[in-house]
Design a protein around this motif. Structure first.
Motif, short mmCIF file in Angstrom:
data_model
loop_
_atom_site.label_atom_id
_atom_site.label_comp_id
_atom_site.label_asym_id
_atom_site.label_seq_id
_atom_site.Cartn_x
_atom_site.Cartn_y
_atom_site.Cartn_z
N UNK A 1 0.61 1.79 14.66
CA UNK A 1 1.42 0.90 13.81
C UNK A 1 0.65 -0.28 13.24
N UNK A 2 -0.54 -0.57 13.74
CA UNK A 2 -1.31 -1.67 13.17
C UNK A 2 -2.12 -2.46 14.16
N UNK A 3 -1.63 -2.64 15.38
CA UNK A 3 -2.38 -3.37 16.39
C UNK A 3 -3.58 -2.53 16.81
N UNK A 4 -4.82 -3.04 16.62
CA UNK A 4 -6.00 -2.24 16.97
C UNK A 4 -6.02 -1.82 18.44
N UNK A 5 -5.38 -2.60 19.32
CA UNK A 5 -5.38 -2.25 20.74
C UNK A 5 -4.47 -1.07 21.05
N UNK A 6 -3.64 -0.67 20.09
CA UNK A 6 -2.80 0.51 20.26
C UNK A 6 -3.47 1.77 19.72
N UNK A 7 -4.67 1.65 19.18
CA UNK A 7 -5.41 2.81 18.73
C UNK A 7 -5.89 3.60 19.94
N UNK A 8 -5.76 4.91 19.90
CA UNK A 8 -6.20 5.71 21.05
C UNK A 8 -7.72 5.74 21.13
N UNK B 1 -13.15 -0.95 12.27
CA UNK B 1 -13.74 -0.23 13.40
C UNK B 1 -14.53 0.99 12.96
N UNK B 2 -14.43 1.37 11.70
CA UNK B 2 -15.17 2.53 11.22
C UNK B 2 -16.66 2.23 11.22
N UNK B 3 -17.45 3.28 11.35
CA UNK B 3 -18.90 3.14 11.29
C UNK B 3 -19.27 2.47 9.97
N UNK B 4 -20.17 1.50 10.04
CA UNK B 4 -20.47 0.69 8.86
C UNK B 4 -20.99 1.51 7.69
N UNK B 5 -21.72 2.61 8.00
CA UNK B 5 -22.28 3.43 6.92
C UNK B 5 -21.29 4.44 6.37
N UNK B 6 -20.11 4.54 6.96
CA UNK B 6 -19.14 5.54 6.51
C UNK B 6 -18.64 5.21 5.09
N UNK B 7 -18.38 6.25 4.33
CA UNK B 7 -17.79 6.07 3.00
C UNK B 7 -16.30 5.88 3.17
N UNK B 8 -15.77 4.76 2.67
CA UNK B 8 -14.36 4.41 2.83
C UNK B 8 -13.62 4.68 1.52
N UNK B 9 -12.58 5.52 1.58
CA UNK B 9 -11.83 5.90 0.38
C UNK B 9 -10.35 5.60 0.57
N UNK B 10 -9.81 4.75 -0.28
CA UNK B 10 -8.38 4.43 -0.21
C UNK B 10 -7.59 5.52 -0.92
N UNK B 11 -6.61 6.07 -0.22
CA UNK B 11 -5.78 7.14 -0.79
C UNK B 11 -4.32 6.80 -0.56
N UNK B 12 -3.95 5.58 -0.94
CA UNK B 12 -2.63 5.06 -0.60
C UNK B 12 -1.50 5.67 -1.39
N UNK B 13 -0.34 5.68 -0.73
CA UNK B 13 0.91 6.08 -1.38
C UNK B 13 1.91 4.95 -1.18
N UNK B 14 2.77 4.76 -2.16
CA UNK B 14 3.79 3.72 -2.05
C UNK B 14 5.09 4.28 -2.61
N UNK B 15 6.13 4.17 -1.80
CA UNK B 15 7.42 4.67 -2.26
C UNK B 15 7.88 3.99 -3.53
#
Length: 464
Positions: free
Chosen positions: A226-233, A259-273
């Motif tokens: 839901x958003x809290x990083x401490x709730x990430x498995x 928290x993603x690896x710094x070299x990772x390619x980050x792609x936003x694929x958002x949806x909004x109702x």
């Protein structure tokens, strides 16, 4: 962040310490581990400083710092333990171009020295920007206990082998090799056999990796919670650390993306109702294209990917492309919201069933079993319901639901700045409008907060 952490190259460069007492000694014990040219200016230096000078480990000038002494210095420490003298030498050093640290005076320092865990050449620096030195020392002690003593020798041996490893393709192939070396082959050999065996083992390991076929791409469909990083498995955290590409939803918290690896390619694929969105076919194409090129792709979804996450469509696309996939579940917003208001989603004598509903689907406002839901004691977690609140209210009242049925709306469940709106079915659309909720929200139909003090900041309306 007021202080940006960097590692400054000081090998062969002048580093000056002004002062000869305990504060100077504390800094020198750390600086002596470096390859800097250390210069100390002190009218009455401590015996240890005289000894280090006699051993040739530093240059000692037995007088106070004077104009011209700090020219070409990389770093300067004011450690006289005298406010007026430290102010004087700091001004001199800054005028001559050195970066200055006034010991125990954060406001007058241009840089600070962190707590350091030394596994040369592996160095871990811990800073709290002066807010909590005791906490920094506690973290240092914890890391000292966790990091094995052989980590430094392993890194030094590995450094000499980096040129040979360039024979492997960049990216995953090299990361897999170094992961094998640092976490499996290297520790096993260095503990049992020593440096020579480690070096021979490196050559054998490289030959093994060179003989391997390029690893195929794969995809993990990951719940970000839901958003809290401490709730990430832990499994989700590991996937983010290994991913080559992260394709993420609009509602994924920035703290989790960090928290993603710094070299990772980050792609936003958002949806909004009812708003701008990337089409699902484009998202599927992004996932399969990157994985087909051999990347480890993490498709990161808010909450749990199996709950209103369009999981099946993406799995269908992956299977059609012949790509390997796995699902890593996450904590769904309904669980986090219920925890935030101190309630159970099911309760003996109240409801033995729980409904997960969506406020809208691809066709607009979603239809449900309104007659069943209108019965007393029913509980439902309704996702994406803010814009459809009036529609939900109308359908439920039309099918016999009580106007006094409790409804709780939780915005940004589990996140900093989360809010709870406790209302009733009769007041639901009006209260949502007046609360001006801007973040992601889930509606808990049939539940009210256990107590205001146990909930998130409460927006309980006064209807008197």
């Amino acid at each position: 962040m007021q202080h940006f952490p960097i590692f400054l190259a000081i090998a062969g460069r002048r580093v000056i310490v002004s002062g000869g007492g305990e504060a100077a000694l504390a800094k020198l014990r750390l600086l002596l581990k470096t390859e800097a040219r250390l210069c100390v200016f002190a009218s009455a230096p401590a015996p240890d400083i005289r000894l280090w000078a006699a051993e040739g480990r530093l240059t000692l000038t037995e007088r106070a710092l004077a104009p011209g002494d700090a020219v070409s210095a990389a770093l300067f420490y004011a450690a006289n333990e005298d406010e007026a003298e430290d102010a004087r030498v700091t001004r001199l050093a800054q005028a001559e171009g050195a970066l200055t640290n006034w010991v125990d005076n954060l406001a007058q320092s241009q840089f600070i020295t962190p707590a350091i865990v030394d596994r040369d050449p592996v160095t871990v620096a811990i800073g709290t920007e002066g807010a909590a030195p005791v906490l920094a020392r506690a973290i240092k002690a914890d890391l000292e206990a966790r990091l094995p003593a052989h980590l430094g020798p392993l890194a030094r041996i590995g450094k000499t082998f980096r040129k040979a490893v360039e024979a492997l393709p960049m990216g995953r192939a090299r990361r897999d090799f170094w992961s094998d070396y640092y976490f499996k082959t290297g520790p096993e050999h260095i503990v049992s056999e020593g440096k020579g065996i480690v070096e021979r083992g490196l050559k054998t390991l490289l030959a093994d990796h060179l003989s391997r076929r390029a690893a195929p791409g794969r995809v993990a469909l990951v719940g970000a919670g839901p958003g809290d990083p401490e709730l990430l498995t832990l499994k989700a955290r590991r996937a983010l650390d290994e991913a080559d590409v992260v394709i993420y939803d609009r509602l994924v918290a920035p703290e989790i993306l960090d928290l993603a690896r710094r070299e990772a390619k980050m792609i936003h694929a958002g949806k909004e109702g009812f708003g701008p969105s990337m089409s699902q076919s484009d998202i599927c194409r992004l996932i399969t294209d990157h994985a087909a090129r051999g990347a480890y792709v993490v498709r990161l979804k808010s909450g749990d990917p199996t709950v209103y996450g369009r999981l099946d469509e993406e799995i269908d696309a992956l299977e059609a492309a012949g790509l390997a996939w796995s699902v890593i579940p996450g904590i769904t917003a309904a669980s986090a919201a219920a925890a935030g208001i101190g309630q159970s989603l099911t309760k003996r004598g109240r409801n033995s069933a729980l409904r997960f509903l969506t406020g809208h689907d691809v066709k607009g406002f979603a239809e449900h079993d309104w007659r069943g839901l209108a019965r007393a004691g029913e509980v439902a977690a309704i996702y994406m319901a803010k814009k459809g609140a009036r529609f939900l209210q109308g359908r439920l009242l039309m099918h016999g639901a009580s106007a006094d049925t409790p409804v709780t709306v939780v915005e940004n469940a589990s996140r900093a700045g989360g809010r709870t709106l406790a209302t009733t079915l009769a007041r639901l659309p009006v209260d949502i409008d007046s609360a001006a909720l801007t973040g992601p929200a889930i509606l808990l139909y049939g539940l009210s907060p256990r107590a205001a003090e146990a909930a998130l900041p409460l927006l309980q309306k006064d209807h008197a």
